[in-house]
Design a protein around this motif. Structure first.
Motif, short mmCIF file in Angstrom:
data_model
loop_
_atom_site.label_atom_id
_atom_site.label_comp_id
_atom_site.label_asym_id
_atom_site.label_seq_id
_atom_site.Cartn_x
_atom_site.Cartn_y
_atom_site.Cartn_z
N GLN A 1 0.49 -1.11 0.25
CA GLN A 1 0.14 -0.52 0.12
C GLN A 1 0.71 1.29 -0.34
N ALA A 2 1.52 0.74 0.88
CA ALA A 2 2.95 2.84 0.83
C ALA A 2 3.63 2.87 0.18
N ILE A 3 4.29 1.59 -0.98
CA ILE A 3 4.41 1.34 -2.57
C ILE A 3 3.44 2.26 -3.55
N ALA A 4 2.43 1.32 -3.42
CA ALA A 4 1.15 1.76 -4.38
C ALA A 4 1.30 3.50 -4.04
N GLN A 5 0.55 3.81 -2.99
CA GLN A 5 0.68 5.76 -3.49
C GLN A 5 2.18 6.10 -3.12
N ALA A 6 3.52 5.73 -2.55
CA ALA A 6 4.51 6.68 -3.87
C ALA A 6 4.64 6.77 -4.55
N PHE A 7 4.26 5.24 -5.43
CA PHE A 7 4.37 5.63 -7.47
C PHE A 7 3.48 6.49 -8.07
N MET A 8 2.05 6.21 -7.22
CA MET A 8 1.08 7.68 -7.45
C MET A 8 1.67 9.14 -7.87
N TYR A 9 2.36 9.56 -7.18
CA TYR A 9 3.49 10.91 -6.91
C TYR A 9 4.07 11.05 -8.04
N ILE A 10 4.91 9.83 -8.48
CA ILE A 10 5.86 9.30 -9.66
C ILE A 10 5.44 9.61 -11.46
N ASN A 11 4.14 9.20 -11.36
CA ASN A 11 3.67 8.68 -12.67
C ASN A 11 3.86 10.56 -13.07
N PRO A 12 4.33 10.31 -14.33
CA PRO A 12 3.64 12.16 -14.70
C PRO A 12 2.43 11.92 -15.43
N LEU A 13 2.42 10.96 -15.97
CA LEU A 13 0.76 11.58 -16.39
C LEU A 13 -0.64 11.70 -15.61
N SER A 14 -0.57 10.49 -14.59
CA SER A 14 -1.54 10.24 -13.62
C SER A 14 -1.58 12.07 -12.94
N LEU A 15 0.13 13.08 -12.60
CA LEU A 15 0.28 13.70 -12.04
C LEU A 15 -0.86 14.54 -13.03
N PHE A 16 -0.84 14.62 -14.16
CA PHE A 16 -0.91 15.93 -14.43
C PHE A 16 -2.31 15.81 -14.62
N LYS A 17 -2.94 14.82 -14.96
CA LYS A 17 -4.62 15.11 -14.42
C LYS A 17 -4.94 14.91 -13.42
N PHE A 18 -4.26 14.29 -11.88
CA PHE A 18 -4.78 14.41 -10.67
C PHE A 18 -5.18 13.06 -10.57
N ALA A 19 -5.09 12.46 -11.38
CA ALA A 19 -5.23 10.57 -11.38
C ALA A 19 -6.24 9.96 -9.72
N SER A 20 -5.43 10.66 -9.06
CA SER A 20 -5.36 9.56 -8.14
C SER A 20 -6.61 10.62 -6.96
N LEU A 21 -7.31 11.37 -7.62
CA LEU A 21 -8.44 12.02 -6.70
C LEU A 21 -9.35 12.06 -7.16
N LYS A 22 -9.98 11.30 -6.38
CA LYS A 22 -11.44 11.34 -6.67
C LYS A 22 -12.91 12.25 -6.41
N ASN A 23 -13.55 11.79 -6.94
CA ASN A 23 -15.11 12.32 -6.12
C ASN A 23 -15.33 14.15 -6.59
N LEU A 24 -14.34 14.22 -6.82
CA LEU A 24 -13.93 15.76 -7.37
C LEU A 24 -14.91 16.32 -8.42
N PRO A 25 -15.71 17.59 -8.06
CA PRO A 25 -16.84 17.81 -10.13
C PRO A 25 -16.09 17.80 -10.65
N LYS A 26 -15.97 17.78 -11.73
CA LYS A 26 -15.43 17.65 -13.34
C LYS A 26 -15.46 19.24 -13.81
N LYS A 27 -15.91 19.60 -13.33
CA LYS A 27 -15.23 21.67 -13.82
C LYS A 27 -14.20 22.36 -12.53
N GLU A 28 -14.13 21.50 -11.48
CA GLU A 28 -13.17 21.93 -10.51
C GLU A 28 -11.78 20.86 -10.47
N HIS A 29 -12.21 19.53 -11.06
CA HIS A 29 -11.28 19.10 -11.38
C HIS A 29 -10.30 19.34 -12.80
#
Length: 461
Positions: A255-283
């Motif tokens: 779980q700790a490693i998965a959390q860490a890699f969430m902040y290393i993947n550039p594509l996920s970072l630019f999309k804020f892909a780890s952020l759920k349940n945020l209104p589309k406009k705010e996202h």
């Protein structure tokens, strides 16, 4: 759902879990551990910033003395492309500096999330002590770096160990509530301001004093940094107590490693892909702010890194001159941030960032075309004014997004995007400087900042 202080999310039917004492205990003011981490971070930054005014002189030293090592090997490769492209030889040290700067920042970008993730699993204290010990080791190796390869090894170890800044923000979050968090974050900002004011001056004094006594002058600032870092390690070992209770920690390593890699993947970072349940406009607005921040730090950090080389080559600045330059920038930034930025009314942050982005464009052009000290310092003053406003106001904008249990993820992704920009910027800017010289490099970099300005102006942030 609970967000651990370094950005990790846990399911929790009760809502956010707080350490013993709860919110009411934290609302009383700045905690003792926040003060301890402020002092520890300040000592670390004094050691870290010693080297800033020394880079040009260090590379000149290795160019003259590392006859059969890594430096001449790399220089031969650079000379091949230099002849092929017609780049001037006098800018070779700038290219080497960009390589060292980007290498350190890239390793920091990769290591910090892993250190943060491990701190969610094992607690803040052990990871903070390991990180500080690794930093001290890097300074010890630097003190023995008679060759360029050993110096690069020291920077690699330092970059991999430099997770203490992200840990400091996590600790402040552990020890605060939304109501008191601003005071803790302000202390971190003060530590940076003081560190970047005093550290370069200390390093410059040591290098000038040492040059009169021995050829290996770098040993003295390195030993000073090592002494500060060892003292920091002892101080934290004695004074710092764990701030993340076991009941709030992650339960397994994966779980700790998965959390860490969430902040290393550039594509996920630019999309804020780890952020759920945020209104589309705010996202979408948050994604725009993240891109603006990345582009700003990519361009800004690259041009910032070449500054010491420009003044060394064009104005023959020695280490003390470089230290005075950083002192001027740091003092001006501290005055502006302390006297003006903290009084910016809520809701005006976006407008101030836009002003700052417009202001930094002419500042870089002035620095690039400066051929006397007065003109240089005019550009540096505009540069300090812009920097004082842009970063804190952008951070405030981003921190307004998400619910209370999403703030950790929002700020974690935001910081990672900034770290990625700082990792790539120095190498790209130093390469451009090497190819076309400072005038075109600074003009291109300054004009490119129009991009983030337009993105932010058109956004609904």
């Amino acid at each position: 759902m609970t967000v651990l202080r370094s950005g990790t999310v846990l399911d929790d039917p009760e809502g956010t879990i707080y350490p013993e004492g709860g919110d009411k205990a934290k609302d009383k003011g700045t905690s003792r551990m926040t003060i301890v981490i402020f002092v520890g971070l300040l000592i670390d930054l004094l050691a870290f910033t010693l080297i800033l005014p020394l880079f040009p002189a260090l590379l000149d030293f290795y160019r003259r003395n590392d006859k059969d090592g890594l430096y001449p090997f790399l220089e031969r490769q650079v000379q091949f492309f230099q002849r092929l492209l017609g780049a001037p030889e006098q800018f070779n040290t700038v290219l080497f500096g960009g390589f060292i700067g980007s290498l350190f920042s890239l390793l920091q970008f990769l290591a910090s999330p892993i250190i943060g993730g491990m701190s969610d699993l094992y607690g803040r204290r052990p990871l903070l002590l390991i990180s500080t010990a690794g930093i001290a080791l890097s300074y010890g190796i630097w003190a023995m770096a008679g060759s360029f390869s050993i110096f690069v090894l020291a920077r690699i170890i330092g970059g991999l160990s430099k997770g203490n800044v992200s840990l400091a923000t996590a600790i402040v979050t552990d020890e605060s509530t939304p109501k008191t968090r601003g005071r803790g974050m302000a202390l971190i900002g003060i530590a940076f301001s003081v560190g970047f004011i005093l550290g370069p001056i200390i390093g410059a004094f040591f290098s000038i004093w040492a040059k009169e006594r021995t050829g290996a002058w770098y040993v003295y600032p390195a030993l000073c940094a090592l002494t500060l870092s060892v003292f920091d390690l002892i101080f934290l070992y004695v004074k710092f107590e764990e701030t993340l209770p076991e009941k709030q920690r992650l339960k397994n390593f994966n779980q700790a490693i998965a959390q860490a890699f969430m902040y290393i993947n550039p594509l996920s970072l630019f999309k804020f892909a780890s952020l759920k349940n945020l209104p589309k406009k705010e996202h979408e607005s948050l994604q725009t702010l993240g891109l603006v921040y990345f582009l700003y730090l990519f361009l800004y950090s690259g041009l910032e890194f070449t500054l010491t080389f420009l003044t060394h080559i064009r104005f023959k600045f020695n280490s003390m001159d470089q230290g005075k330059m950083f002192l001027f920038i740091g003092l001006l930034m501290a005055v502006i941030q302390g006297g003006y930025v903290r009084r910016i009314p809520q809701g005006k942050e976006k407008q101030m960032v836009l002003y700052g982005l417009l202001l930094i464009i002419p500042s870089f052009a002035i620095v690039g075309f400066a051929y006397n000290i007065f003109t240089l310092y005019v550009g540096l003053a505009l540069y300090a004014l812009s920097t004082s406003v842009c970063v804190p106001c952008m951070t405030t904008l981003v921190s307004s997004y998400g619910d209370a249990n999403q703030k950790g993820i929002v700020m974690g992704v935001y910081r990672s995007l900034g770290a990625l920009g700082r990792a790539l910027g120095p190498m790209v800017s130093c390469t451009l400087y090497w190819l076309v010289g400072p005038e075109i490099c600074y003009c291109v970099g300054g004009l490119a900042l129009i991009g983030p300005y337009i993105l932010l102006r058109r956004s609904s942030a």
